[in-house]
Motif scaffolding. Structure first.
Motif, PDB file in Angstrom:
ATOM      1  N   LYS A   1       3.534  -3.711  -5.018  1.00 57.44           N
ATOM      2  CA  LYS A   1       3.442  -5.128  -5.345  1.00 57.44           C
ATOM      3  C   LYS A   1       2.324  -5.355  -6.365  1.00 57.44           C
ATOM      4  O   LYS A   1       1.443  -4.503  -6.525  1.00 57.44           O
ATOM      5  N   PRO A   2       2.324  -6.490  -7.047  1.00 56.80           N
ATOM      6  CA  PRO A   2       1.198  -6.823  -7.928  1.00 56.80           C
ATOM      7  C   PRO A   2      -0.131  -6.754  -7.172  1.00 56.80           C
ATOM      8  O   PRO A   2      -0.268  -7.316  -6.076  1.00 56.80           O
ATOM      9  N   GLY A   3      -1.079  -6.017  -7.724  1.00 52.13           N
ATOM     10  CA  GLY A   3      -2.358  -5.830  -7.056  1.00 52.13           C
ATOM     11  C   GLY A   3      -2.319  -4.837  -5.916  1.00 52.13           C
ATOM     12  O   GLY A   3      -3.298  -4.706  -5.174  1.00 52.13           O
ATOM     13  N   GLY A   4      -1.207  -4.115  -5.765  1.00 54.07           N
ATOM     14  CA  GLY A   4      -1.055  -3.158  -4.663  1.00 54.07           C
ATOM     15  C   GLY A   4      -2.026  -2.006  -4.754  1.00 54.07           C
ATOM     16  O   GLY A   4      -2.530  -1.660  -5.825  1.00 54.07           O
ATOM     17  N   GLN A   5      -2.249  -1.375  -3.616  1.00 55.03           N
ATOM     18  CA  GLN A   5      -3.242  -0.310  -3.486  1.00 55.03           C
ATOM     19  C   GLN A   5      -2.572   1.062  -3.329  1.00 55.03           C
ATOM     20  O   GLN A   5      -1.533   1.184  -2.677  1.00 55.03           O
ATOM     21  N   LEU A   6      -3.220   2.055  -3.897  1.00 58.16           N
ATOM     22  CA  LEU A   6      -2.781   3.443  -3.774  1.00 58.16           C
ATOM     23  C   LEU A   6      -3.926   4.285  -3.243  1.00 58.16           C
ATOM     24  O   LEU A   6      -5.072   4.135  -3.684  1.00 58.16           O
TER      25      LEU A   6
ATOM     26  N   LEU B   1       0.853  -1.193   0.000  1.00 59.37           N
ATOM     27  CA  LEU B   1       0.000   0.000   0.000  1.00 59.37           C
ATOM     28  C   LEU B   1       0.880   1.231   0.000  1.00 59.37           C
ATOM     29  O   LEU B   1       1.857   1.298   0.768  1.00 59.37           O
ATOM     30  N   VAL B   2       0.548   2.191  -0.841  1.00 60.90           N
ATOM     31  CA  VAL B   2       1.176   3.521  -0.821  1.00 60.90           C
ATOM     32  C   VAL B   2       0.075   4.541  -0.591  1.00 60.90           C
ATOM     33  O   VAL B   2      -0.964   4.508  -1.263  1.00 60.90           O
ATOM     34  N   ALA B   3       0.298   5.433   0.366  1.00 62.75           N
ATOM     35  CA  ALA B   3      -0.659   6.499   0.645  1.00 62.75           C
ATOM     36  C   ALA B   3       0.063   7.837   0.630  1.00 62.75           C
ATOM     37  O   ALA B   3       1.233   7.926   1.001  1.00 62.75           O
ATOM     38  N   SER B   4      -0.655   8.867   0.197  1.00 66.04           N
ATOM     39  CA  SER B   4      -0.109  10.219   0.214  1.00 66.04           C
ATOM     40  C   SER B   4      -1.232  11.181   0.580  1.00 66.04           C
ATOM     41  O   SER B   4      -2.290  11.169  -0.052  1.00 66.04           O
ATOM     42  N   ARG B   5      -0.999  11.991   1.601  1.00 60.93           N
ATOM     43  CA  ARG B   5      -2.051  12.862   2.131  1.00 60.93           C
ATOM     44  C   ARG B   5      -1.560  14.315   2.172  1.00 60.93           C
ATOM     45  O   ARG B   5      -0.625  14.641   2.897  1.00 60.93           O
ATOM     46  N   TYR B   6      -2.171  15.167   1.375  1.00 58.29           N
ATOM     47  CA  TYR B   6      -1.869  16.597   1.328  1.00 58.29           C
ATOM     48  C   TYR B   6      -0.388  16.885   1.050  1.00 58.29           C
ATOM     49  O   TYR B   6       0.229  17.740   1.672  1.00 58.29           O
ATOM     50  N   SER B   7       0.151  16.168   0.101  1.00 58.36           N
ATOM     51  CA  SER B   7       1.544  16.367  -0.294  1.00 58.36           C
ATOM     52  C   SER B   7       1.702  16.663  -1.776  1.00 58.36           C
ATOM     53  O   SER B   7       2.563  17.450  -2.168  1.00 58.36           O
ATOM     54  N   ALA B   8       0.862  16.060  -2.613  1.00 55.82           N
ATOM     55  CA  ALA B   8       1.105  16.058  -4.055  1.00 55.82           C
ATOM     56  C   ALA B   8       1.082  17.444  -4.685  1.00 55.82           C
ATOM     57  O   ALA B   8       1.676  17.649  -5.745  1.00 55.82           O
TER      58      ALA B   8
END
Length: 259
Positions: free
Chosen positions: A136-141, A111-118
């Motif tokens: 990873k394969p099937g990983g979540q963003l 899982l990769v998460a980004s909050r108020y950065s982009a």
């Protein structure tokens, strides 16, 4: 100074203020991030990209084996490490660097998460390709950020939003619209699975103070709010007495495609 240096300098001095900011420390999106970590990354490794003062990291860390809090600002990372130790979150480790060049092996994260950065990233398209690489394969963003307006009349609204943001914070690049985010995610190889939006109440005094906006730029930002066209004031719900207003936020959840 290159833009990444500007970002690091801007947020280094304000690291502690972001840890205690109610705008960043609260929100149902933090609970949702915790839920995502528990569902998709239990026993795995998660990346909090552009972690800031670590609120997203703190929400996800209890459910995963390891959480990497990644940011340009070493001062922010010091705040995260200290707060994680205080909270007993031993799964958190910090790493410094830009979003566009991730120093991690392919398929490192569930899982990769980004909050108020982009909205600070120089090249979000490149950053999203890097995210796809390290997932990873099937990983979540999960991407969470302030978004710009779209549709009829959006050009005027967008001009005022971006102008106000850069007056307040010289490291600001752009608040992208929902349509722009959808296009960037698809191009980077993601399948959008959910999209949510909400309004953020902005107390203009604390919003400006948190970035230590120089007086001349603070005055310009207040002038822009006070003298905006009526349609702009209405859209952003500008309070004529206090100049408090509302911003739009959105959460995009996506799955790495083709897996």
């Amino acid at each position: 100074m290159e833009h990444q240096g500007t970002v690091a300098q801007q947020f280094g001095a304000q690291a502690q203020a972001y840890l205690t900011s109610t705008v960043h420390a609260q929100g149902k999106d933090l609970q949702q991030l915790g839920d995502m970590a528990e569902r998709f990354a239990a026993g795995a490794t998660v990346l909090d990209l552009g972690c800031g003062a670590g609120h997203a990291s703190f929400a996800m860390a209890p459910y995963v084996t390891e959480l990497v809090a990644y940011d340009l600002s070493t001062d922010m990372l010091d705040v995260v490490a200290a707060a994680a130790a205080t909270r007993g979150l031993g799964s958190i480790r910090t790493r410094q660097g830009p979003a566009e060049r991730l120093p991690f092996a392919d398929a490192s994260f569930a899982l990769v998460a980004s909050r108020y950065s982009a909205h600070h990233w120089t090249d979000p398209a490149t950053a999203l390709r890097e995210i796809a690489r390290v997932l990873k394969p099937g990983g979540q963003l999960c991407m969470i950020d302030v978004v710009g307006p779209q549709g009829v009349g959006s050009a005027l609204l967008d001009t005022h939003l971006q102008s106000l943001e850069v007056l307040r914070d010289v490291s600001h690049v752009r608040d992208y619209s929902r349509a722009e985010w959808r296009d960037m995610l698809t191009t980077a190889g993601f399948e959008l699975t959910d999209e949510q939006d909400w309004r953020l109440d902005i107390d203009v005094n604390s919003w400006l103070a948190r970035m230590r906006t120089p007086p001349v730029l603070e005055a310009a930002a207040r002038h822009l709010l006070a003298n905006a066209p009526d349609e702009v004031k209405q859209y952003y719900a500008v309070d004529p007495a206090t100049l408090d207003f509302k911003l739009e936020s959105a959460m995009f959840t996506a799955r790495k495609s083709g897996e």
